[in-house]
Every structure is written in structure tokens, then in C-alpha cells.
Design a protein around this motif. Structure first.
Motif, mmCIF file in Angstrom:
data_model
loop_
_atom_site.group_PDB
_atom_site.id
_atom_site.type_symbol
_atom_site.label_atom_id
_atom_site.label_comp_id
_atom_site.label_asym_id
_atom_site.label_seq_id
_atom_site.Cartn_x
_atom_site.Cartn_y
_atom_site.Cartn_z
ATOM 1 N N LEU A 44 11.049 66.717 13.319
ATOM 2 C CA LEU A 44 9.881 66.801 14.909
ATOM 3 C C LEU A 44 10.248 66.688 15.717
ATOM 4 N N ILE A 45 8.863 68.084 15.804
ATOM 5 C CA ILE A 45 9.054 69.425 16.649
ATOM 6 C C ILE A 45 8.263 68.505 18.028
ATOM 7 N N PRO A 46 8.851 68.570 19.092
ATOM 8 C CA PRO A 46 8.585 67.930 19.950
ATOM 9 C C PRO A 46 7.384 69.254 20.858
ATOM 10 N N GLY A 47 8.082 70.732 20.422
ATOM 11 C CA GLY A 47 7.422 72.174 21.132
ATOM 12 C C GLY A 47 8.035 72.067 22.390
ATOM 13 N N ASP A 48 7.003 72.425 23.170
ATOM 14 C CA ASP A 48 7.378 72.374 24.763
ATOM 15 C C ASP A 48 5.768 71.939 25.751
ATOM 16 N N GLY A 49 5.509 72.060 27.037
ATOM 17 C CA GLY A 49 4.144 71.930 27.268
ATOM 18 C C GLY A 49 3.777 70.537 26.881
ATOM 19 N N ILE A 50 2.537 69.851 26.832
ATOM 20 C CA ILE A 50 3.007 69.200 26.488
ATOM 21 C C ILE A 50 3.025 68.343 25.428
ATOM 22 N N GLY A 51 3.244 69.171 24.559
ATOM 23 C CA GLY A 51 4.314 68.403 23.355
ATOM 24 C C GLY A 51 4.883 67.230 22.983
ATOM 25 N N PRO A 52 5.930 67.569 24.776
ATOM 26 C CA PRO A 52 7.310 66.357 24.299
ATOM 27 C C PRO A 52 6.444 64.460 24.630
ATOM 28 N N GLU A 53 5.354 65.109 25.163
ATOM 29 C CA GLU A 53 4.089 63.912 26.221
ATOM 30 C C GLU A 53 3.261 63.156 24.335
ATOM 31 N N VAL A 54 3.309 64.621 24.322
ATOM 32 C CA VAL A 54 2.182 63.814 22.692
ATOM 33 C C VAL A 54 2.937 63.507 21.899
ATOM 34 N N ALA A 55 4.240 64.004 21.588
ATOM 35 C CA ALA A 55 5.108 63.948 19.980
ATOM 36 C C ALA A 55 5.564 62.414 20.563
ATOM 37 N N ALA A 56 6.067 62.206 21.661
ATOM 38 C CA ALA A 56 7.060 60.776 22.025
ATOM 39 C C ALA A 56 5.685 59.749 22.029
ATOM 40 N N ALA A 57 4.272 60.261 22.225
ATOM 41 C CA ALA A 57 3.696 59.321 21.770
ATOM 42 C C ALA A 57 3.145 58.809 20.243
ATOM 43 N N ALA A 58 3.402 59.960 19.020
ATOM 44 C CA ALA A 58 2.754 59.643 18.486
ATOM 45 C C ALA A 58 4.354 59.177 17.395
ATOM 46 N N ARG A 59 5.295 59.631 17.704
ATOM 47 C CA ARG A 59 6.410 59.083 16.974
ATOM 48 C C ARG A 59 6.210 57.338 17.592
ATOM 49 N N ARG A 60 6.731 56.880 18.919
ATOM 50 C CA ARG A 60 5.492 55.769 18.669
ATOM 51 C C ARG A 60 5.389 54.967 17.956
ATOM 52 N N VAL A 61 3.384 55.774 18.007
ATOM 53 C CA VAL A 61 2.924 54.632 16.703
ATOM 54 C C VAL A 61 3.203 55.199 15.427
ATOM 55 N N VAL A 62 3.847 56.052 15.202
ATOM 56 C CA VAL A 62 4.322 55.705 13.597
ATOM 57 C C VAL A 62 5.682 54.700 13.104
ATOM 58 N N ASP A 63 6.818 54.290 14.869
ATOM 59 C CA ASP A 63 7.268 53.584 13.774
ATOM 60 C C ASP A 63 6.667 52.319 14.445
ATOM 61 N N CYS A 64 6.007 52.266 15.807
ATOM 62 C CA CYS A 64 4.996 50.625 15.437
ATOM 63 C C CYS A 64 4.135 50.733 13.439
ATOM 64 N N GLY A 119 3.446 67.959 31.846
ATOM 65 C CA GLY A 119 4.676 66.824 32.510
ATOM 66 C C GLY A 119 3.900 65.907 33.857
ATOM 67 N N GLN A 120 2.829 65.440 33.917
ATOM 68 C CA GLN A 120 1.881 64.692 34.433
ATOM 69 C C GLN A 120 1.930 63.390 33.496
ATOM 70 N N GLY A 121 1.723 63.216 32.163
ATOM 71 C CA GLY A 121 1.189 62.146 31.403
ATOM 72 C C GLY A 121 0.041 62.069 31.562
ATOM 73 N N LEU A 122 -0.822 63.192 31.776
ATOM 74 C CA LEU A 122 -2.394 63.044 31.339
ATOM 75 C C LEU A 122 -2.923 63.665 29.863
ATOM 76 N N ALA A 123 -2.250 63.948 29.082
ATOM 77 C CA ALA A 123 -2.118 64.732 27.595
ATOM 78 C C ALA A 123 -2.488 63.592 27.160
ATOM 79 N N ASN A 124 -3.928 63.585 25.970
ATOM 80 C CA ASN A 124 -4.569 62.535 25.558
ATOM 81 C C ASN A 124 -3.803 62.967 24.226
#
Ligand code: NAD
Length: 356
Positions: A3-23, A284-289
Motif C-alpha cells: 500500500l503506497i499512500p503517496g502524497d498530496g491527498i494520497g494519504p487521505e484517500v488511501a486511508a479511506a480505501a484501506r478502511r473500506v477494504v478492511d470493512c 490535507g483538508q479532508g475534502l478529497a473524494n
């Protein structure tokens, strides 16, 4: 799984995707690796060798977007991954989910882009350089071509072997997912010796796949039809540059970059990542889709033959989008825009009602 979160909005959307896959409960174990800006800071390179080693060991990676460093001397992480892992096929499914604002209905297109050749191969000559002066002399002496003295040059190679590989990949994909038609885009009337190879090879390969429909169409006409009747198209295969442009166009038909997933595939490795970039304007604002990244994770589950998990994930995403209550700012909500984490929470809640 890498899992490569990346940068910019990457870590925010990666955390969301990881959470969903875990769910979803697919039992994925994550091997988290830094690439992009954070890796430059900690390892002095945007793609340290151990990150590549991790992907090679796991064979599959889920990757967030990474900013392309400009003027730093570093190679683009995305180009490096494509070349080092030989990810020759970029696949972008563009499906319009009910509830997503769009001018169209019934859009369900898969854009397959050849990833290794064309003007993106990087054979370039800078304006005013010694090399371009030599090239100009050669072209004039050998072929009588006149190159403007103030021209820069990018070369467009298209080989029979790479075309055959991507066209075969496309037909196999169409067969596996029971798609009805492959459309091959080209400009062979103008670029007879590069797009000419593309068209001729594509037409020849199509003869071996008569159970899937086939048509060839000039790429400018394809763009017109896509803006007019996108529901007419199914799977589209394109060389690198046209594929880059047309896949963003198709993302625009289905609600924009925030909902457009993707994957880059080779014979040995697969990297799943959204079409969008690192979106520094909203990072970094928690606004990314997070939907594009979550759907990319769904493609990963399907690639791993975890079809039930992939179906559950896509069903939960579809349910949240159809309900229309939680929309991030890019999907033009009428009320307060949802935050990235709220969307992931809602998808996890929907998954609780859709056990595997
Ligand atoms: P971008 O895709 O990052 O952003 C374009 C626009 O779309 C911006 O307004 C952004 O806010 C919006 N957007 C993108 N993703 C969104 C999301 N998930 N939710 C809501 N809005 C979203 O394109 P860009 O600004 O041209 O590129 C920024 C950086 O990303 C550049 O360095 C570029 O090279 C890089 N990039 C990386 C990848 C990749 O890692 N695969 C792909 C494309 C661009």
C-alpha cells in the motif's frame, strides 16, 4: 499487499480505501510503503528501491497519487513504476453510478491505454540543442524534410509487438468481462507509419476474436461521439497519448476524477490507482473524494479473484452514491459537502448490511 499512500491527498484517500477494504473483510494484509514527497524527505528518493522490492514481492500494489517533481532531477514515480514493472496496459473503467451528477445516462466504458510507447516513450530533442540541429541536417539530407530551426521534437514509435500485446490484452479483457465490443481509436490517415502500424495490427488481431465486436475509428471522431452518445461505447483501446486524453474525457462523463478508478497491469505485476493526481489545492483538508481510490481497491480485489469482496465493495459504493446524502465537494452537493472520512464511514456502514 503493498500500500503506497503517496502524497498530496494520497494519504487521505488511501486511508479511506484501506478502511473500506478492511470493512469488506477480505483478509488483506498491508505492507505500507512511502513514495513521493515523504520518501524524498526520509530516503532521498521518491521511489526508493525497497518500495519496488515490496511490489515485486507482493506482485500487487494499491497506490495513491504521487506529485511529479518538477526540476528536481527525479524521474516521475509513475513513469518509473510503469517502466520498471513493465506495466504495459493502463485500464480505466468509467461507469456512471446512479446518483452521480452527469449529463449522460448509461455510460459504462472501459478505456485501455497502451502504456510504453508513442510520444510518451521519452525520445525527445530540445529546441536549439546540438542533437536537434544534427537531426534537422539528417532529415533534410536524407529525406528532404524541412524542420523549423526553432522546433523541439518528440518521436512517436509504435511497434507491431507492443500493439499486438495491448490489443490481445483488450480482447481477453473484453471476453473475461463479457463486454460486447472493442473500439480501436487511431489517426492512421495522417500518421501512416505509426498509427498505421497500430490500425493494421489491431485489425489483424481482431480477426482472431470474432466473438467480440470490433470497430476502428479516427480518434477525433471518437471524441465527438463520446461527447454526444457515450452510451454507444464499450471497451476502447488507444495508443498512449490518445489514451491519456480520452480516459480523462471519459472520467468527465461519469462525474469527474473523484470517481474514476484505474489500474496499470503487466505480465507479472499490477498497480491499482485512481486516475486523479495528488490534488495539492485540496490536500490535507479532508475534502478529497475517496471513491476513485476505493473503486481502485475494488478492481484490486477482483484481480485477486476475490469476486464476492469486490462485488460487496462496489455494491456498497453504489448504495452510498445512489442515496445522494453524502457527497464530497467535487460532486456538487446541494448542502454541506461530505468529508473524506464520512464517505468511508458510510460505505463501511453499508457493508455491514451486505455481509460477504
Ligand atoms: P489532479 O488530478 O491532482 O487535480 C485536478 C483537479 O481535480 C484539482 O482541482 C483537484 O482538486 C481535483 N481532484 C483530483 N482528485 C480529486 C479527488 N479525489 N476529490 C476531489 N477533487 C479532486 O491533477 P493536477 O493538479 O494536474 O496534478 C497534481 C499532481 O499530481 C501533479 O504533480 C501531477 O503530475 C500528479 N499526478 C499524479 C498522478 C498519479 O500519481 N497517478 C496522476 C495524475 C497527476
Amino acid at each position: 499487499m503493498t500500500l503506497i499512500p503517496g502524497d498530496g491527498i494520497g494519504p487521505e484517500v488511501a486511508a479511506a480505501a484501506r478502511r473500506v477494504v478492511d470493512c469488506v473483510g477480505a483478509g488483506i494484509e498491508w505492507d505500507v510503503q512511502e513514495a513521493g514527497v515523504p520518501a524524498i524527505e526520509t530516503h532521498g528518493s521518491p521511489l526508493p528501491p525497497h518500495v519496488l522490492d515490496s511490489i515485486k514481492a507482493n506482485r500487487v500494489a494499491l497506490k495513491g497519487p504521487v506529485t511529479t517533481p518538477v526540476g528536481t532531477g527525479f524521474r516521475s514515480v509513475n513513469v518509473a513504476l510503469r517502466q520498471d514493472l513493465d506495466l504495459y496496459a493502463s485500464v480505466r473503467p468509467c461507469r456512471l453510478y446512479p446518483g452521480v451528477p452527469s449529463r449522460f445516462e448509461g455510460v459504462d466504458i472501459v478505456v485501455v491505454r497502451e502504456n510504453t510507447e508513442d510520444v510518451y516513450e521519452g525520445i525527445e530533442f530540445e529546441v536549439g540543442s546540438r542533437e536537434v540541429t544534427k537531426l534537422r541536417g539528417y532529415l533534410s539530407y536524407m529525406h528532404g524534410f524541412r524542420l523549423a530551426p526553432d522546433a523541439g521534437v518528440s518521436i512517436k514509435p509504435i511497434s507491431i509487438s507492443a500493439t499486438k500485446a495491448i490489443v490481445d490484452f483488450t480482447f481477453e479483457y473484453a471476453k473475461r468481462y463479457r463486454r460486447r465490443k472493442v473500439t480501436l481509436g487511431h489517426k492512421a490517415n495522417i500518421m501512416r507509419f505509426s498509427d498505421g502500424v497500430w490500425l493494421e495490427t489491431g485489425e489483424r488481431r481482431a480477426e482472431d476474436y470474432r466473438d467480440v465486436g470490433f470497430e476502428a475509428i479516427q480518434v477525433d471522431e471518437l471524441a465527438m461521439w463520446l461527447a454526444w452518445h457515450p452510451e454507444e461505447f464499450d471497451v476502447i483501446v488507444l495508443p498512449n497519448l490518445y489514451g491519456d486524453v480520452i480516459s480523462d474525457l471519459c472520467a468527465g462523463l461519469i462525474g469527474g476524477l473523484g470517481v474514476a478508478p484505474g489500474m496499470s497491469l503487466g505480465k507479472d505485476y499490477a498497480v491499482f490507482e485512481p486516475t486523479h493526481g495528488s490534488a495539492p489545492d485540496i490536500a490535507g483538508q479532508g475534502l478529497a473524494n475517496p471513491i476513485a481510490m476505493i473503486l481502485s481497491a475494488g478492481l484490486m480485489l477482483r484481480y485477486l479473484k476475490l469476486d464476492d469482496a469486490a462485488n460487496s465493495l462496489e455494491g456498497a459504493v453504489a448504495g452510498v452514491l445512489a442515496a445522494g446524502r453524502l457527497r464530497t465537494a467535487d460532486l456538487r452537493p446541494s448542502g454541506e459537502p461530505a468529508r473524506t472520512t464520512e464517505v468511508a464511514d458510510a460505505i463501511c456502514a453499508a457493508l455491514e448490511h451486505r455481509p460477504l
